[in-house]
Design a protein around this motif. Structure first.
Motif, short mmCIF file in Angstrom:
data_model
loop_
_atom_site.label_atom_id
_atom_site.label_comp_id
_atom_site.label_asym_id
_atom_site.label_seq_id
_atom_site.Cartn_x
_atom_site.Cartn_y
_atom_site.Cartn_z
N UNK B 331 3.42 9.14 5.67
CA UNK B 331 3.66 10.11 6.73
C UNK B 331 4.55 9.51 7.82
N UNK B 332 4.22 8.28 8.19
CA UNK B 332 4.97 7.64 9.27
C UNK B 332 6.43 7.43 8.87
N UNK B 343 11.25 0.36 17.89
CA UNK B 343 10.40 -0.82 17.84
C UNK B 343 9.18 -0.59 16.95
N UNK B 344 8.67 0.64 16.99
CA UNK B 344 7.50 0.93 16.16
C UNK B 344 7.84 0.71 14.68
N UNK B 351 3.84 -4.96 9.11
CA UNK B 351 2.40 -4.85 8.97
C UNK B 351 2.03 -4.56 7.51
N UNK B 352 1.11 -5.35 6.95
CA UNK B 352 0.70 -5.10 5.57
C UNK B 352 0.27 -3.64 5.41
N UNK B 356 5.65 -1.99 2.38
CA UNK B 356 6.37 -1.54 1.19
C UNK B 356 7.24 -0.31 1.46
N UNK B 357 6.69 0.67 2.15
CA UNK B 357 7.48 1.89 2.37
C UNK B 357 8.43 1.71 3.55
N UNK B 358 7.92 1.16 4.64
CA UNK B 358 8.72 1.21 5.87
C UNK B 358 9.81 0.14 5.89
#
Lengths: 301, 418
Positions: B331-332, B343-344, B351-352, B356-358
């Motif tokens: 979703x993010x 920055x997010x 972050x684990x 993988x996606x981000x």
């Protein structure tokens, strides 16, 4: 030499002591029976031997070594809860189990075919396990436990659910393995099976050993003065014979316990003159079944 | 170790020789190729097709001015947007004829400029489809400039000054990729990011739940105790993870090779298309890398969940927390697609569970610094080792538990068992 030594092993779940300081030893080439009622701790004990469950305390020595992963290749194990890969072909399933015991793929395959042939399952070697009958599946499970010719075979309730023909077949195979020098630990709650098969037994209840030793010695030690009787007719008067201490009457079969100094021949004479039709008169050692019930009941008092 | 290999082999063979795998593996590339080439193809076609607009110019002097502004040409040298004058009288007399021209496609659109456009800046746009937003936006911009200039001229400004004041801003989007500059359109960037994202997300979920199912199957068929007499629970779990993982990897490699082949065929047969394809070999490398990371992170958790369940019904509810951990980053990532520079996004990509996606999205969209990629991989490998340790402890106890579903305190106790 002993193939397997259990030295005061214990296992607790929270406050429940599933196995409490159980010790026994199985000599090389012995067929050893681990007996006990349901929930006595037989399966837990076997799982601890296989290191599937780690004992809280105590020592287990297998084939002269304390547990190590490599020992598993020398042990065959048939758990009480039978398991198969339903979607695999018979021969691939067995080959996989063989390979998991460290066999070469080709050898495992060859052995799988040999055993299937022997169990008259050769025709189905290429079929999926889910297509077989329950009885056939049970045979496959047994093959899985012995395909790698283990030094030590541990079988949990091997006869459960087998028909008489297959029971006999399995019994023959166990005896044959014993003859070949393999040691076998067998758990069962069927006493007559154990009585016929085992050299030594260990009887446990509620996690504790009640009785342990060679079967002949045990039977001698617990041998009561008893008689087995198969008959037809009115057996009332038997109950009134003074030296008969206890009777288990099943209608056309009875088990009589006599006073210790009584002579069974006296009983025979009385019966002969009674008009009761005697089909069989047998002076017996106490059956293991009787000893079992006695011991378990005694321990629960 | 040898036994792990045997388990891997069995898992691999039983999973590969299935109809589902074949379908997914063959349809996958078809889908990817379609996804990769179609937008590119359409971009090529639409941006390389001249647009002819009939201009009903009631204000009488707009054609020249519009021509002036829409002076850009196609690769073929032709005018991208050209205007054909239709006399207002003629149009009102024979409007049927022009409608027909629109339907035939001789004209792409008709633009009616009213006489009083300077006072009331509103025009009429007639076309078969009014969804070509890009064209309409350009026309709107162009007309605004013309009107502004005209009004400034009337206010008495010098034509040179006017031209300086009302220059059309042209945006050329350039993405830096390994030092190479490539022109890119946002839409097609967005599309390919979305597609890769969905594939990554889907495969992680599919393979994760397939592990969970296979653990539960081994539990319900009671084969697990038989296997434990030959090996231990850790080898069993690792064999399963690696076995199913290698199936996934094989699938990805097949897809990757086919995508590269398609890329090569497309670039040689359709000139100019390479500008619109955003798939490069390095991207495929990262795609596979982040699949592996995501796979191990989530599948290990799924394996542990499988060990906790006695049947598929348990699995439904027990796997929800893990599924949420996959869905949340998904979703993010839609937010990240919109702006991958925040920055997010930067923090989450380290972050684990989110990496993988981000991180993959960021690599796809903005090419983050190498140290960030390296750090994210490092953090995730550590996390995976931790998860495997934890799952191994749960697995060990869980696979022999049947019946009641364990509570969280119980699970914590399992982890502490010797």
């Amino acid at each position: 030499m002993n193939s397997l030594i259990l030295d005061r092993i214990s296992k607790s779940y929270n406050t429940f002591r599933a196995v409490d300081r159980v010790s026994f030893a199985i000599g090389d080439g012995q067929l050893f029976g681990l007996l006990g009622p349901n929930g006595a701790g037989k399966t837990t004990t076997m799982r601890m031997i296989m290191n599937i469950i780690v004992p809280d305390s105590g020592k287990i020595v297998i084939l002269g070594q304390s547990f190590r992963e490599s020992l598993k290749n020398k042990i065959g194990y048939l758990p009480e809860e039978r398991g198969l890969y339903p979607k695999m072909k018979l021969v691939s399933h067995l080959q996989f189990l063989g390979e998991m015991k460290g066999m070469e793929a080709a050898k495992a395959k060859k052995k799988a075919y040999e055993w299937l042939e022997r169990f008259q399952l050769g025709k189905w070697a290429g079929d999926r396990i889910q297509n077989l009958s329950k009885g056939m599946q049970q045979k496959v499970q047994f093959i899985g436990a012995v395909i790698h010719s283990p030094e030590l075979l541990i079988v949990d309730e091997p006869f459960a659910g087998l028909d008489p023909i297959n029971t006999r077949f399995l019994k023959d195979i166990l005896l044959e393995m014993k003859k070949a020098g393999k040691s076998i630990l067998l758990s069962t709650h069927l006493m007559d099976q154990a009585e016929k098969l085992c050299d030594s037994i260990c009887l446990i209840n509620k996690g504790q050993v009640l009785l342990r030793g060679e079967i002949n010695q045990i039977k001698q030690k617990y041998s009561y003065n008893s008689v087995l009787l198969e008959y037809q007719g009115d057996s009332d008067f038997v109950h009134r014979i003074p030296f008969v201490r206890k009777i288990d009457d099943y209608g056309n079969f009875m088990e009589l316990r006599l006073d210790e100094d009584a002579d069974p021949q006296e009983l025979f004479k009385l019966l002969a003159g009674s008009g009761l039709i005697i089909k069989k008169f047998e002076i017996s050692d106490a059956s293991l079944n009787e000893i079992f019930i006695e011991q378990v009941k005694g321990s629960e008092k | 170790m040898k036994k792990i290999l045997k388990i891997i082999k069995r898992e691999f063979l039983t999973k590969v020789i299935t109809r589902g795998f074949l379908i997914a593996t063959i349809l996958g590339p078809v889908l990817i190729i379609g996804i990769m080439l179609l937008p590119a193809y359409f971009m090529t076609v639409s941006s390389e097709t001249p647009v002819t607009i009939g201009l009903v110019d009631q204000a009488s002097d707009f054609k020249e001015k519009l021509d002036d502004i829409f002076s850009d040409t196609l690769k073929s040298g032709a005018q991208r947007i050209s205007f054909v004058t239709i006399f207002p009288m003629e149009y009102s007399a024979e409007s049927e004829k022009y409608k027909k021209l629109l339907e035939e496609g001789t004209l792409n659109a008709i633009l009616i400029i009213p006489q009083d456009i300077l006072e009331f800046p509103s025009v009429t746009y007639i076309a078969r489809t009014v969804s070509d937003l890009e064209l309409m936006q350009r026309l709107k911009n162009g007309l605004s400039i013309v009107i502004n200039r005209e009004q400034l001229r009337r206010a008495g400004l010098d034509p040179d000054q006017i031209n300086k004041m009302t220059r059309d801003v042209s945006i050329q989007s350039i993405k830096i990729e390994r030092g190479e500059e490539k022109e890119r359109g946002f839409d097609q960037e967005y599309m390919s990011a979305l597609i890769f994202l969905v594939i990554l997300y889907m495969t992680i979920i599919v393979y994760g739940s397939s592990i969970m199912r296979s653990v539960i199957e081994e539990k319900t068929s009671r084969i697990i105790e038989v296997l434990l007499s030959s090996t231990n629970s850790f080898q069993l779990m690792m064999g399963k993870l690696l076995g199913v993982g290698s199936v996934g990897l094989v699938q990805y490699v097949i897809w990757g090779v086919m995508a590269l082949l398609a890329f090569m065929i497309a670039t040689t047969s359709i000139p100019g298309i390479s500008d619109y394809i955003s798939v490069s070999p390095s991207l495929i490398f990262y795609f596979i890398l982040f699949f592996i990371i995501g796979y191990f992170t989530f599948s290990t958790l799924y394996a542990a969940v499988g060990a906790l369940c006695s049947d598929m019904q348990d699995a439904q509810s027990l796997s929800t927390p893990v599924t949420l951990l996959v869905v949340l980053p998904f979703m993010i990532s839609f937010m990240v697609i919109r702006d991958p520079t925040t920055d997010i996004a930067r923090i989450l990509s380290l972050v684990p569970f989110f990496t993988p996606l981000i991180m993959f999205l960021r690599i796809l969209l903005i090419h983050p610094p190498a140290w960030e990629i390296g750090l994210s991989i490092f953090i995730n490998v550590l996390t995976i080792v931790g998860i495997i340790w934890l799952a191994g402890r749960i697995y060990r106890v869980g696979i022999l538990m049947y019946g009641k579903r364990p509570t969280i305190p119980e699970i914590l106790k399992w982890i502490q068992y010797r």
